[in-house]
Design a protein around this motif. Structure first.
Motif, PDB file in Angstrom:
ATOM      1  N   GLU A 118       0.907  -1.296  -0.086  1.00 21.68           N
ATOM      2  CA  GLU A 118      -0.050   0.006   0.065  1.00 21.68           C
ATOM      3  C   GLU A 118       0.854   1.328   0.114  1.00 21.68           C
ATOM      4  O   GLU A 118       0.711   2.250  -0.632  1.00 21.68           O
ATOM      5  CB  GLU A 118      -0.936   0.026   1.402  1.00 21.68           C
ATOM      6  CG  GLU A 118      -1.935   1.066   1.026  1.00 21.68           C
ATOM      7  CD  GLU A 118      -2.942   1.133  -0.089  1.00 21.68           C
ATOM      8  OE1 GLU A 118      -3.309   2.276  -0.294  1.00 21.68           O
ATOM      9  OE2 GLU A 118      -3.106   0.167  -0.754  1.00 21.68           O
ATOM     10  N   LEU A 119       2.050   1.241   0.677  1.00 17.67           N
ATOM     11  CA  LEU A 119       3.101   2.325   0.630  1.00 17.67           C
ATOM     12  C   LEU A 119       3.410   2.562  -0.783  1.00 17.67           C
ATOM     13  O   LEU A 119       3.520   3.783  -1.388  1.00 17.67           O
ATOM     14  CB  LEU A 119       4.097   2.092   1.575  1.00 17.67           C
ATOM     15  CG  LEU A 119       3.793   2.270   3.085  1.00 17.67           C
ATOM     16  CD1 LEU A 119       5.143   1.845   3.838  1.00 17.67           C
ATOM     17  CD2 LEU A 119       3.292   3.651   3.583  1.00 17.67           C
ATOM     18  N   MET A 120       3.978   1.608  -1.549  1.00 18.58           N
ATOM     19  CA  MET A 120       4.104   1.663  -2.813  1.00 18.58           C
ATOM     20  C   MET A 120       3.228   1.975  -3.857  1.00 18.58           C
ATOM     21  O   MET A 120       3.302   2.756  -4.661  1.00 18.58           O
ATOM     22  CB  MET A 120       4.896   0.356  -3.355  1.00 18.58           C
ATOM     23  CG  MET A 120       6.283  -0.059  -2.469  1.00 18.58           C
ATOM     24  SD  MET A 120       7.134  -1.381  -3.191  1.00 18.58           S
ATOM     25  CE  MET A 120       6.175  -2.773  -2.582  1.00 18.58           C
ATOM     26  N   THR A 121       1.815   1.739  -3.533  1.00 20.24           N
ATOM     27  CA  THR A 121       0.699   2.212  -4.115  1.00 20.24           C
ATOM     28  C   THR A 121       0.734   3.498  -4.129  1.00 20.24           C
ATOM     29  O   THR A 121       0.568   4.285  -5.075  1.00 20.24           O
ATOM     30  CB  THR A 121      -0.520   1.480  -3.691  1.00 20.24           C
ATOM     31  OG1 THR A 121      -0.243  -0.102  -4.174  1.00 20.24           O
ATOM     32  CG2 THR A 121      -1.708   1.799  -4.667  1.00 20.24           C
ATOM     33  N   GLN A 122       0.638   4.068  -3.203  1.00 20.36           N
ATOM     34  CA  GLN A 122       0.598   5.552  -2.795  1.00 20.36           C
ATOM     35  C   GLN A 122       1.367   6.318  -3.336  1.00 20.36           C
ATOM     36  O   GLN A 122       1.223   7.353  -4.146  1.00 20.36           O
ATOM     37  CB  GLN A 122       0.283   5.747  -1.263  1.00 20.36           C
ATOM     38  CG  GLN A 122      -1.160   5.299  -0.769  1.00 20.36           C
ATOM     39  CD  GLN A 122      -2.286   5.711  -1.337  1.00 20.36           C
ATOM     40  OE1 GLN A 122      -2.343   6.849  -1.636  1.00 20.36           O
ATOM     41  NE2 GLN A 122      -3.154   4.728  -1.348  1.00 20.36           N
ATOM     42  N   TYR A 123       2.859   5.722  -3.096  1.00 17.51           N
ATOM     43  CA  TYR A 123       4.001   6.661  -4.029  1.00 17.51           C
ATOM     44  C   TYR A 123       3.690   6.440  -5.202  1.00 17.51           C
ATOM     45  O   TYR A 123       3.891   7.831  -5.898  1.00 17.51           O
ATOM     46  CB  TYR A 123       5.267   6.065  -3.469  1.00 17.51           C
ATOM     47  CG  TYR A 123       6.369   6.769  -3.961  1.00 17.51           C
ATOM     48  CD1 TYR A 123       6.692   8.108  -3.227  1.00 17.51           C
ATOM     49  CD2 TYR A 123       7.159   6.454  -5.092  1.00 17.51           C
ATOM     50  CE1 TYR A 123       7.718   9.005  -3.798  1.00 17.51           C
ATOM     51  CE2 TYR A 123       8.019   7.390  -5.526  1.00 17.51           C
ATOM     52  CZ  TYR A 123       8.520   8.572  -5.083  1.00 17.51           C
ATOM     53  OH  TYR A 123       9.297   9.299  -5.381  1.00 17.51           O
ATOM     54  N   SER A 124       3.323   5.475  -5.866  1.00 18.52           N
ATOM     55  CA  SER A 124       3.232   5.542  -7.495  1.00 18.52           C
ATOM     56  C   SER A 124       2.302   6.384  -8.010  1.00 18.52           C
ATOM     57  O   SER A 124       2.295   7.044  -9.048  1.00 18.52           O
ATOM     58  CB  SER A 124       3.146   3.899  -7.816  1.00 18.52           C
ATOM     59  OG  SER A 124       4.257   3.190  -7.607  1.00 18.52           O
ATOM     60  N   PHE A 125       0.961   6.162  -7.423  1.00 17.46           N
ATOM     61  CA  PHE A 125      -0.092   7.261  -7.839  1.00 17.46           C
ATOM     62  C   PHE A 125       0.121   8.451  -7.482  1.00 17.46           C
ATOM     63  O   PHE A 125      -0.125   9.321  -8.358  1.00 17.46           O
ATOM     64  CB  PHE A 125      -1.259   6.889  -6.712  1.00 17.46           C
ATOM     65  CG  PHE A 125      -2.050   5.580  -7.226  1.00 17.46           C
ATOM     66  CD1 PHE A 125      -1.562   4.949  -8.455  1.00 17.46           C
ATOM     67  CD2 PHE A 125      -3.068   5.006  -6.292  1.00 17.46           C
ATOM     68  CE1 PHE A 125      -2.232   3.754  -8.763  1.00 17.46           C
ATOM     69  CE2 PHE A 125      -3.617   3.981  -6.751  1.00 17.46           C
ATOM     70  CZ  PHE A 125      -3.389   3.421  -7.934  1.00 17.46           C
ATOM     71  N   TRP A 126       0.812   8.954  -6.414  1.00 16.27           N
ATOM     72  CA  TRP A 126       1.078  10.512  -6.247  1.00 16.27           C
ATOM     73  C   TRP A 126       2.321  10.825  -7.310  1.00 16.27           C
ATOM     74  O   TRP A 126       2.153  11.823  -7.786  1.00 16.27           O
ATOM     75  CB  TRP A 126       1.749  10.417  -4.637  1.00 16.27           C
ATOM     76  CG  TRP A 126       2.498  11.819  -4.522  1.00 16.27           C
ATOM     77  CD1 TRP A 126       1.583  12.933  -4.164  1.00 16.27           C
ATOM     78  CD2 TRP A 126       3.822  12.271  -4.555  1.00 16.27           C
ATOM     79  NE1 TRP A 126       2.496  14.076  -3.957  1.00 16.27           N
ATOM     80  CE2 TRP A 126       3.681  13.391  -4.184  1.00 16.27           C
ATOM     81  CE3 TRP A 126       5.110  11.555  -4.887  1.00 16.27           C
ATOM     82  CZ2 TRP A 126       5.123  14.300  -4.128  1.00 16.27           C
ATOM     83  CZ3 TRP A 126       6.056  12.186  -4.786  1.00 16.27           C
ATOM     84  CH2 TRP A 126       6.103  13.596  -4.522  1.00 16.27           C
ATOM     85  N   ALA A 127       3.357  10.078  -7.513  1.00 17.75           N
ATOM     86  CA  ALA A 127       4.303  10.375  -8.629  1.00 17.75           C
ATOM     87  C   ALA A 127       3.808  10.412  -9.956  1.00 17.75           C
ATOM     88  O   ALA A 127       4.046  11.429 -10.691  1.00 17.75           O
ATOM     89  CB  ALA A 127       5.428   9.630  -8.570  1.00 17.75           C
ATOM     90  N   GLY A 128       3.066   9.524 -10.121  1.00 20.30           N
ATOM     91  CA  GLY A 128       2.422   9.369 -11.556  1.00 20.30           C
ATOM     92  C   GLY A 128       1.542  10.644 -11.789  1.00 20.30           C
ATOM     93  O   GLY A 128       1.644  11.047 -12.772  1.00 20.30           O
ATOM     94  N   LYS A 129       0.731  10.940 -10.631  1.00 18.12           N
ATOM     95  CA  LYS A 129      -0.485  12.095 -10.880  1.00 18.12           C
ATOM     96  C   LYS A 129       0.833  13.464 -11.302  1.00 18.12           C
ATOM     97  O   LYS A 129       0.287  14.492 -11.808  1.00 18.12           O
ATOM     98  CB  LYS A 129      -1.335  12.395 -10.040  1.00 18.12           C
ATOM     99  CG  LYS A 129      -2.163  11.226  -9.879  1.00 18.12           C
ATOM    100  CD  LYS A 129      -3.364  11.265  -8.700  1.00 18.12           C
ATOM    101  CE  LYS A 129      -4.056  10.163  -8.853  1.00 18.12           C
ATOM    102  NZ  LYS A 129      -5.190  10.159  -7.641  1.00 18.12           N
ATOM    103  N   LYS A 130       1.708  13.486 -10.499  1.00 15.86           N
ATOM    104  CA  LYS A 130       2.535  14.821 -10.235  1.00 15.86           C
ATOM    105  C   LYS A 130       3.252  15.080 -11.689  1.00 15.86           C
ATOM    106  O   LYS A 130       3.225  16.107 -12.085  1.00 15.86           O
ATOM    107  CB  LYS A 130       3.490  14.634  -9.019  1.00 15.86           C
ATOM    108  CG  LYS A 130       4.512  15.992  -8.745  1.00 15.86           C
ATOM    109  CD  LYS A 130       5.069  15.635  -7.549  1.00 15.86           C
ATOM    110  CE  LYS A 130       5.848  17.133  -7.156  1.00 15.86           C
ATOM    111  NZ  LYS A 130       4.858  17.937  -6.965  1.00 15.86           N
ATOM    112  N   ILE A 131       3.670  14.014 -12.358  1.00 17.49           N
ATOM    113  CA  ILE A 131       4.244  14.298 -13.580  1.00 17.49           C
ATOM    114  C   ILE A 131       3.424  13.809 -14.656  1.00 17.49           C
ATOM    115  O   ILE A 131       3.996  13.427 -15.956  1.00 17.49           O
ATOM    116  CB  ILE A 131       5.745  13.671 -13.597  1.00 17.49           C
ATOM    117  CG1 ILE A 131       5.321  11.842 -13.470  1.00 17.49           C
ATOM    118  CG2 ILE A 131       6.552  13.985 -12.567  1.00 17.49           C
ATOM    119  CD1 ILE A 131       6.698  11.260 -13.651  1.00 17.49           C
ATOM    120  N   ASN A 132       2.167  13.282 -14.692  1.00 16.33           N
ATOM    121  CA  ASN A 132       1.153  12.749 -15.651  1.00 16.33           C
ATOM    122  C   ASN A 132       1.743  11.705 -16.397  1.00 16.33           C
ATOM    123  O   ASN A 132       1.924  11.562 -17.504  1.00 16.33           O
ATOM    124  CB  ASN A 132       0.711  14.096 -16.551  1.00 16.33           C
ATOM    125  CG  ASN A 132      -0.045  13.784 -17.322  1.00 16.33           C
ATOM    126  OD1 ASN A 132      -1.246  12.961 -16.954  1.00 16.33           O
ATOM    127  ND2 ASN A 132      -0.057  14.266 -18.600  1.00 16.33           N
TER     128      ASN A 132
END
Length: 290
Positions: free
Chosen positions: A128-142
């Motif tokens: 879940e930690l890796m999920t949240q980081y990937s979602f956050w980073a993915g949205k940040k850089i589209n």
């Protein structure tokens, strides 16, 4: 581009190191208890290592500048990487189903140890930690590639929750482990479908929404009193940037310089408001149609 590189590398290595740890932990626990669901969950984590490596490679390729063979850059490498992730998920899901059916046929009962409890709880938290980081980073850089990788982590976290339920119920029902491994497979297959359908549509080309077309027309027209009749709008997504082409109608007696100035103003307006690189084709319009 520096931010894209930074977040792709961070997310990739965070996932690789985390899943190497988790796959070893769950595989050890699965082998020691004879749990197919735990071993399948371990292979899911191993597939995460593979897909995260694809994230790093895809991100590196997508950052390459345009060249003679690829005049619009290499941004679509991210979409290709996301499709590879989706295919890997589908393969893993199919394997889980086969193994689950085989275990049902053998009526094999699974007994879980304390180590299995510890391994699966750690897996849920880490994924879940890796999920949240990937979602956050993915949205940040589209980045669709990072978001796809986040969904992979999420399916791993959810599958671990299901395995935890199996550990709780496993003492009472012999078929729990096999059935839960099949449920995990169905979840992974659905994540694969979501990723593949989205990325394939993106590569094939999608029609812009009516709302977006209206916004583009309003942006193009707002600096001109004369109706431009903007039409034939096409958007071409190349990962890091989008190319737009369209037609406008201008009076046939208008000079080439004036027509060029109008096209340039529209291109600048579209770039400022939407970030699109625009190519405009002017057409003559009859006086009575103006």
């Amino acid at each position: 581009m520096d931010d894209r590189r930074k977040y792709n590398i961070r997310a990739g290595w965070f996932s690789i190191l985390g899943n190497i740890l988790l796959s070893g932990l769950k595989y050890w626990a699965g082998i020691s208890t004879g749990s197919l669901a735990l071993v399948a969950d371990a292979w899911h984590s191993i597939s995460d290592v593979v897909t995260s490596a694809i994230v790093l490679i895809g991100g590196k390729i997508s950052r390459k500048p345009a060249d003679d063979d690829h005049p619009f850059g290499h941004g679509r490498a991210e979409h290709i990487a996301a499709i590879i992730i989706g295919v890997v998920l589908a393969i893993v899901a199919f394997d889980f189903v086969l193994n689950g059916i085989e275990k049902l046929g053998e009526r094999e009962h699974t007994y879980y140890s304390t180590f299995a409890w510890i391994a699966i709880i750690i897996s849920i938290i880490m994924n879940e930690l890796m999920t949240q980081y990937s979602f956050w980073a993915g949205k940040k850089i589209n980045s669709t590639m990072l978001i796809a990788d986040g969904w992979h982590h999420r399916t791993d976290a959810l599958s671990s929750i299901i395995v935890l339920i199996g550990i709780i119920l496993g003492r009472s029902f012999w078929w729990t482990d096999a059935v839960l491994s099949i449920i995990v497979a169905i979840m992974i297959a659905y994540a694969s479908y979501e990723i593949l359908s989205k990325e394939i549509n993106s590569l094939l080309g999608e029609s812009p929404s009516d709302e977006l077309l209206l916004s583009i027309r309003e942006a193009a027209q707002k600096n001109f009193d004369r109706p431009l009749h903007i039409h034939h709008i096409h958007l071409h997504n190349y990962g890091h940037h989008t190319e737009m082409s369209c037609h406008i109608k201008l009076p046939p007696e208008m000079s080439l310089n004036e027509a060029h100035d109008i096209c340039t103003k529209i291109e600048k307006e579209i770039k400022a408001e939407f970030g699109y690189f625009t190519t405009i084709h002017p057409e003559p319009v009859k006086l009575e149609n103006r």
